[in-house]
Write an enzyme that holds these catalytic residues in place. Structure first.
Site, PDB file in Angstrom:
ATOM      1  N   HIS A   1       0.835  -1.184   0.000  1.00  0.00           N
ATOM      2  CA  HIS A   1       0.000   0.000   0.000  1.00  0.00           C
ATOM      3  C   HIS A   1       0.878   1.244   0.000  1.00  0.00           C
ATOM      4  O   HIS A   1       1.093   1.872  -1.020  1.00  0.00           O
ATOM      5  CB  HIS A   1      -0.937  -0.031   1.216  1.00  0.00           C
TER       6      HIS A   1
ATOM      7  N   CYS B   1      -0.660   0.153   9.664  1.00  0.00           N
ATOM      8  CA  CYS B   1      -0.858   1.532   9.192  1.00  0.00           C
ATOM      9  C   CYS B   1      -2.275   1.740   8.677  1.00  0.00           C
ATOM     10  O   CYS B   1      -2.986   2.636   9.113  1.00  0.00           O
ATOM     11  CB  CYS B   1       0.132   1.867   8.079  1.00  0.00           C
ATOM     12  N   HIS B   2      -2.690   0.883   7.728  1.00  0.00           N
ATOM     13  CA  HIS B   2      -4.012   1.081   7.123  1.00  0.00           C
ATOM     14  C   HIS B   2      -4.819  -0.199   7.061  1.00  0.00           C
ATOM     15  O   HIS B   2      -5.755  -0.315   6.287  1.00  0.00           O
ATOM     16  CB  HIS B   2      -3.857   1.697   5.726  1.00  0.00           C
ATOM     17  N   GLY B   3      -4.413  -1.200   7.842  1.00  0.00           N
ATOM     18  CA  GLY B   3      -5.245  -2.387   8.017  1.00  0.00           C
ATOM     19  C   GLY B   3      -5.250  -3.384   6.883  1.00  0.00           C
ATOM     20  O   GLY B   3      -6.233  -4.091   6.684  1.00  0.00           O
TER      21      GLY B   3
END
Lengths: 433, 190, 285
Positions: free
Chosen positions: B135, B154-156
């Site tokens: 990502h 960080c963003h799953g």
């Protein structure tokens, strides 16, 4: 004659008119570098302004990319420079361009300054133009000195020690000023860090003063080898293409010599000791500055005796800084009504003696201070001062100049054997630089 | 003006145009050649490239354990997967995958993302993978998340036991570098 | 007034003349406090001149001399094993060469430092852990690092030779010095020169009559397998060439690119000159 007085720029496209009405930068460029009238009789000595602009641009460009790989830390600096020389792609080229470029920058600036002195380019109404040039020269010296410290070799370190030591000669506050400059009790990591910061800043200040320098030039207009002001349109040619192509040719020739040094003898102008990492406990057998500072270094070392209340250390520092200060006031020291040395036979002679004196000082600056050299240095320094403080003012009052032509056009036609202006055209043909 | 003179003038004109064009072209070539070193110096230097290949001794890695090494400035995980993890990896259908391409530098770029294609032959229990979330470059945590693989805090983003993206914003499976088992216990990465 | 000016000018010229004569005399009476006592012999190097190239066999021999002799005391910190490929070695040879060295590395997972075989990305390890240890083991004078030695030494050329050097492209003062110094031992000091205890007379040494460095080489000390003579002179020449490569590994490519740049600038210069002539053709100036 100023090209700024009335603009002949006419934008051709709609976009051109749109920009011109909002921010007339193209108009400024056109008026300054295309339509700007230059005397038709400029010789190659007048191309060094353009060469200097090129060198400033090159030094900034190579400097910015070198800074991408350089580490301004006393523990890392030397090896990071060697990393540039060995591992960075074409790093050796960029670094040699930058180090040799500094020398060639000074070669160009010395030709430029001596040309100004020879043709009297500093005389009214160009005093400010000259002073701005002197400021650029001072900034160049500061930049070059601090740049030389960055590789953190033995000469870097001891050069920095000696030069910051000048300031300790100042009575009362000297030691404080020296500590302020080097950020400690001896040259060290804080010194290196601040020198890197300033070495990166100063070239942009130089670029700013260069813009002022060119502005002042374009207000007063260029002088020319005859020293006669432009009187009519026939005296001039447009900057483009005439001056641009001539400057361009001079640049290529200059770059030829520059490239010769970069690729074949890149360390000729450097000092071997700077390939030894800085060692605060061991001084090299001789500390010698870069060649472009040698005449001033010789003047510094010429004062080996106390002068009344001034001790020899302060005396040397004052003599050295004074020799640079003299340049600033040259427009007022020269009393001659005639601008160019072409029509001043005696000034011409003393000009060349002055050049010889400066070269001799440079040669002594590279020699150890022993034997006959300190005496020679003193004589050379006295002559240097006498040239500005005695010869220039007195010569202007007593010298009988040659007869001068009435205009640039007349001088040019006389030189080319033209018959249009037979009478009064007595300008002697001067060799082209 | 006679015809002869006119002809001379055009010849002169042509010669002049040719000269101007030749000079201009040479100038452009020169400027471009000077520009190249300024660009080239930005590429990784020789000392960086020298570290582009690392050899890792994995003799101490037991089943179910991982080792993280730095390769080209990034963490590379060497994991000796448990039988259960391999089983889980093999049981996933390609159609369930968000990114059906193996992203394995040892295979063609269009190889499907089967569990076997995420490893090298004969060493299918070993995962050697650049442990960087596809990502925005965070480092995912190992053996966490809904799929028992990796989970990026960080963003799953959720990765499975073969490092394939299953859920979350990451677009691709985690990258497999070029590597080779040079002996029973040594992996050469890069 | 004219007379005064004439007088002044004449005075200046006379002064300049005396100065030059006096200086020339001074040059002749060089005191024995100036070093080196003997200038180095100027050798002809394969890498000199505009088309200079390194002789790879010579560099390999020089590496052997460094490895078997110099490296006992002198480090070569800036040189990485990987760059030995320049000497004509293959990747495998470089790898095998590097593996012969032990590199101090760490800490490992237990927090301990450890030794491991060298890799191509490593640099030559130093013989001493630090400068103090090097000085302590060598009678107080630490043997200098040799990576840049060929550029860190120069030969004083004096006027006017340094001007000729621009045209002859003489940049080999470093290797000339190294060769002269390394092979300059074993001579008898002139009468009246005292050699301090624990030092060795060498008239080519740059900063004193003698050096702490013992004579490093003897004939036949290093075995060459390419038939080159196994003499002190040959060893000194080879190691000097090797150190020039170590100091300036890109010398050859520099000169190759330089030649192309010079040719380009020549052609471009002619083109710009012709353009300039065309532009100025109608203007008398």
């Amino acid at each position: 004659m100023s090209g700024m007085q009335h603009s002949t720029y006419t934008p051709k496209s709609g976009l051109g008119r749109w920009i011109d009405a909002r921010m007339p930068l193209p108009r400024l460029m056109y008026d300054s570098f295309v339509a700007y009238p230059v005397p038709r009789n400029l010789n190659y000595a007048y191309t060094f302004g353009g060469i200097l602009s090129l060198m400033l641009g090159l030094q900034i460009a190579t400097g910015v990319v070198l800074a991408m790989h350089y580490a301004a830390n006393s523990g890392l600096a030397f090896n990071s420079v060697e990393g540039i020389m060995r591992d960075v792609n074409q790093g050796w080229l960029l670094r040699y361009m930058h180090s040799t470029g500094a020398s060639f920058f000074f070669i160009a600036v010395y030709v430029h300054m001596f040309r100004g002195l020879y043709y009297g380019s500093y005389k009214a109404p160009r005093e400010l133009l000259w002073i701005l040039g002197c400021i650029i020269y001072l900034l160049m010296m500061a930049t070059a000195f601090m740049g030389y410290v960055l590789p953190w070799g033995q000469m870097s370190f001891w050069g920095a020690t000696v030069i910051t030591g000048f300031f300790s000669a100042i009575p009362l506050v000297g030691d404080w000023i020296q500590q302020l400059l080097i950020g400690g009790f001896a040259v060290g990591n804080p010194t290196l860090n601040r020198f890197f910061s300033l070495h990166y800043l100063l070239p942009f200040m130089i670029a700013g003063v260069v813009i002022l320098h060119i502005w002042a030039l374009h207000v007063a207009g260029q002088t020319n080898p005859t020293g006669i002001e432009v009187k009519s349109k026939t005296d001039t040619v447009p900057f483009s293409p005439h001056a641009t192509v001539k400057d361009g040719f001079a640049m290529v020739v200059f770059l030829f010599f520059f490239a010769y040094f970069i690729f074949y003898i890149p360390n000729f102008l450097g000092h071997a000791d700077n390939y030894v990492e800085a060692n605060p406990l061991k001084t090299p057998s001789e500390i010698v500055p870069e060649w472009y500072f040698l005449p001033f270094y010789a003047i510094l070392r010429a004062i080996t005796f106390n002068i009344g209340p001034i001790n020899s250390k302060l005396g040397g520092v004052l003599a050295m800084f004074g020799s640079i200060v003299l340049l600033f006031i040259v427009p007022w020291l020269d009393t001659s009504k005639i601008r160019s040395a072409v029509y001043r036979p005696w000034y011409k002679l003393f000009f060349w003696i002055f050049i010889a004196d400066v070269i001799m000082l440079g040669w002594i600056g590279a020699k150890p201070p022993e034997g006959i050299y300190p005496t020679l240095a003193l004589l050379g320094a006295i002559w240097y001062y006498a040239h500005f403080l005695i010869i220039l003012p007195v010569l202007g009052l007593i010298e009988t100049p040659r007869r001068m032509p009435n205009s640039i056009t007349e001088a040019v036609l006389a030189k080319n054997g033209g018959s249009a202006h037979p009478a009064g055209a007595t300008a002697e043909p001067h060799t082209k630089g | 003006m006679s015809a002869h003179e006119a002809a001379n003038e055009t010849v002169d004109g042509n010669r002049r145009d040719f000269l101007y064009i030749a000079t201009g072209m040479a100038g452009v070539v020169g400027a471009a050649s000077v520009a190249w070193p300024f660009i080239d110096q930005m590429q990784p230097d020789a000392s960086t490239l020298a570290l582009a290949q690392v050899e890792v001794d994995v003799s101490s890695v037991k089943k179910g354990a991982s080792l993280i090494v730095k390769w080209r400035g990034k963490p590379v995980v060497v994991r000796y997967r448990t039988d259960k993890e391999v089983q889980e990896g093999k049981s996933v259908q390609l159609s369930e995958l968000k990114d059906p391409v193996a992203r394995n530098a040892n295979l063609p770029s269009d190889a499907p993302a089967t569990d076997a294609n995420r490893t090298v032959p004969k060493r299918e229990a070993w995962m050697v993978m650049v442990q960087v979330c596809t990502h925005l470059g965070c480092i995912p945590l190992g053996q966490q998340g809904e799929y028992g693989g990796w989970f990026c805090p960080c963003h799953g983003s959720q990765y499975d036991t073969a490092g394939r993206i299953r859920k979350g914003p990451a677009p691709e499976n985690m990258a497999i570098p070029v590597y080779e088992f040079t002996s029973e216990t040594v992996v050469r990465i890069g | 007034m004219r007379k005064i000016l004439h007088g002044l000018a004449a005075l200046a010229i006379v002064a300049a003349g005396t100065v030059v004569v006096a200086a020339a005399q001074d040059e002749k009476n060089a005191e024995p406090t100036h070093f080196p006592m003997l200038p180095p012999q100027q050798l002809s190097w394969s890498f000199a001149g505009p088309f200079g190239t390194y002789d790879k066999e010579q560099l390999q021999r020089g590496l052997k001399v460094y490895r078997e002799v110099c490296s006992a005391c002198h480090s070569l910190n800036l040189v990485a094993f990987r760059s030995l490929k320049d000497l004509g070695y293959s990747d495998a040879q470089v790898k095998a060469f590097a593996a012969q060295y032990q590199i101090h590395d760490g800490p490992n997972d237990d927090g301990d430092m450890f030794d491991r075989p060298g890799k191509p990305s490593d640099h030559f390890p130093a013989p001493f852990p630090n400068e103090e240890a090097a000085a302590a083991a060598n009678g107080g004078a630490a043997p200098p690092d040799l990576s840049l030695m060929a550029k860190a030494r120069e030969v004083q050329r004096g006027f006017p030779r340094f001007i000729f050097d621009i045209f002859t492209q003489y940049e080999e003062g470093g290797p000339d010095y190294i060769h002269a110094f390394v092979s300059g031992f074993g001579q008898n000091p002139p009468a009246g020169v005292t050699i301090p205890e624990g030092t060795f007379y060498n008239p080519h040494f740059m900063s004193a009559v003698s050096t702490h460095m013992p004579p490093p080489l003897q004939d036949g000390q290093v075995a060459y397998d390419d038939g080159a003579p196994q003499t002190v002179n040959q060893y000194a020449t080879d190691v000097a060439a090797f150190l020039m490569w170590a100091a300036e590994p890109h010398l050859q490519v520099r000169k190759e690119i330089g030649f192309r740049v010079m040719i380009f600038l020549l052609i471009f210069g002619v083109l710009v000159y012709l353009t300039k002539r065309k532009v100025w053709a109608e203007v008398a100036h």
